[in-house]
Enzyme design. Structure first.
Site, PDB file in Angstrom:
ATOM      1  N   ASP A   9       0.876  -1.172   0.000  1.00 13.99           N
ATOM      2  CA  ASP A   9       0.000   0.000   0.000  1.00 13.99           C
ATOM      3  C   ASP A   9       0.911   1.219   0.000  1.00 13.99           C
ATOM      4  O   ASP A   9       1.604   1.484   0.990  1.00 13.99           O
ATOM      5  CB  ASP A   9      -0.893   0.025   1.243  1.00 13.99           C
ATOM      6  CG  ASP A   9      -1.961  -1.049   1.193  1.00 13.99           C
ATOM      7  OD1 ASP A   9      -2.363  -1.436   0.094  1.00 13.99           O
ATOM      8  OD2 ASP A   9      -2.401  -1.505   2.267  1.00 13.99           O
ATOM      9  N   ASP A 133     -13.825  -3.094  -2.506  1.00 16.94           N
ATOM     10  CA  ASP A 133     -13.731  -2.729  -1.093  1.00 16.94           C
ATOM     11  C   ASP A 133     -15.153  -2.658  -0.563  1.00 16.94           C
ATOM     12  O   ASP A 133     -16.031  -2.070  -1.205  1.00 16.94           O
ATOM     13  CB  ASP A 133     -13.054  -1.362  -0.919  1.00 16.94           C
ATOM     14  CG  ASP A 133     -11.595  -1.363  -1.359  1.00 16.94           C
ATOM     15  OD1 ASP A 133     -11.019  -2.466  -1.498  1.00 16.94           O
ATOM     16  OD2 ASP A 133     -11.041  -0.273  -1.582  1.00 16.94           O
TER      17      ASP A 133
END
Length: 269
Positions: A9, A133
């Site tokens: 990330d 998500d």
């Protein structure tokens, strides 16, 4: 064979340099390492694949870190999947030209579903990953799939975009079926409720989507130990993505694979 996939990330720090970070529920981001160093480490340790996510490209409205992507691709021999800031077919082409093997889209896919279909036709379904998500919603709603949770309660899962900051009202299971129909070759499923918590993957939604679709599903969000990976694989996923447990040295890729193989999970050592 099942896969273990570490995830980078990545965002830009105050100096404009790319750094790997980790947060909780997509917030409170903390430094976790240098993307190139971590990429080399995971390639050497035997990761089956690497995911590089530019997690703030969409929210900041900027381009994907193409230069960093290119540097990472040059350093590793394992497949590389990238995501973040990919908005159109030209962006797909740019990341593939920079060395990516697969590209994931979340926000852009929700805003323009036909992008999945067009990208699959142009580059091949196997290179197009639908990143989903999602977040639990406990209030009953019409045409939403209520799932039984671990504590006996029920919830449906709302698809969230822009780094988890924006609710879409889309049912995650229904959206998973739609992206499969549109031509996505894989689903990267992240539960915002579990992200960074180290409490384990969100098994109810992970299992529900793995059972609903025929394309591979990657479980993401919440891995805190190797038992969590085992639970996710038993639920039916094809790969487990993890960050914290590898970034901070709790486990190595080799240790994870040896543990899972001993538990009967078919995984490449």
């Amino acid at each position: 064979m099942k896969k273990i996939i570490p995830c980078l990330d990545t965002t830009l720090d105050e100096k404009g340099d790319a750094v790997v970070v980790k947060g909780v529920e997509f917030e409170e981001l903390k430094y976790a390492g240098d993307p190139i160093e971590l990429a080399r480490k995971y390639d050497k340790e035997g990761a089956d694949e690497l995911v590089f996510l530019d997690i703030t490209a969409s929210t900041e409205g900027r381009e994907m870190m193409i230069d960093m992507l290119r540097k990472i691709a040059e350093q590793i021999s394992i497949p590389l999947c990238v995501g973040g800031g990919i908005r159109n077919l030209d962006d797909f082409r740019k990341v593939f030209d920079a060395g990516a093997d697969k590209a994931g889209i979340n926000t852009a896919a929700v805003k323009s579903p036909r992008l999945i279909r067009d990208a699959a036709k142009m580059f091949g379904s196997e290179r197009v990953v639908a990143a989903i998500d999602c977040k639990r919603v406990f209030t009953k709603a019409e045409n939403k799939t209520m799932i039984e949770l671990e504590d006996g309660g029920k919830a449906w899962y709302d698809v969230v975009i822009y780094g988890g900051k924006t609710s879409t009202g889309k049912d995650a299971i229904q959206w998973a079926l739609e992206v499969e129909k549109l031509g996505a070759g894989e689903i990267l499923l992240t539960s915002k409720d579990r992200d960074g918590t180290k409490d384990g993957y969100d098994i109810p939604i992970t299992k529900a989507i793995a059972e609903a679709v025929d394309i591979p599903v990657i479980a993401s969000g919440g891995c805190g130990n190797l038992e969590h990976m085992y639970e996710a694989f038993v639920s039916g996923v094809d790969a487990c993505l993890a960050a914290s447990i590898f970034h901070y040295g709790k486990y190595t890729i080799k240790e994870a694979k040896e543990y899972l193989r001993a538990k009967g999970i078919p995984i490449k050592i």
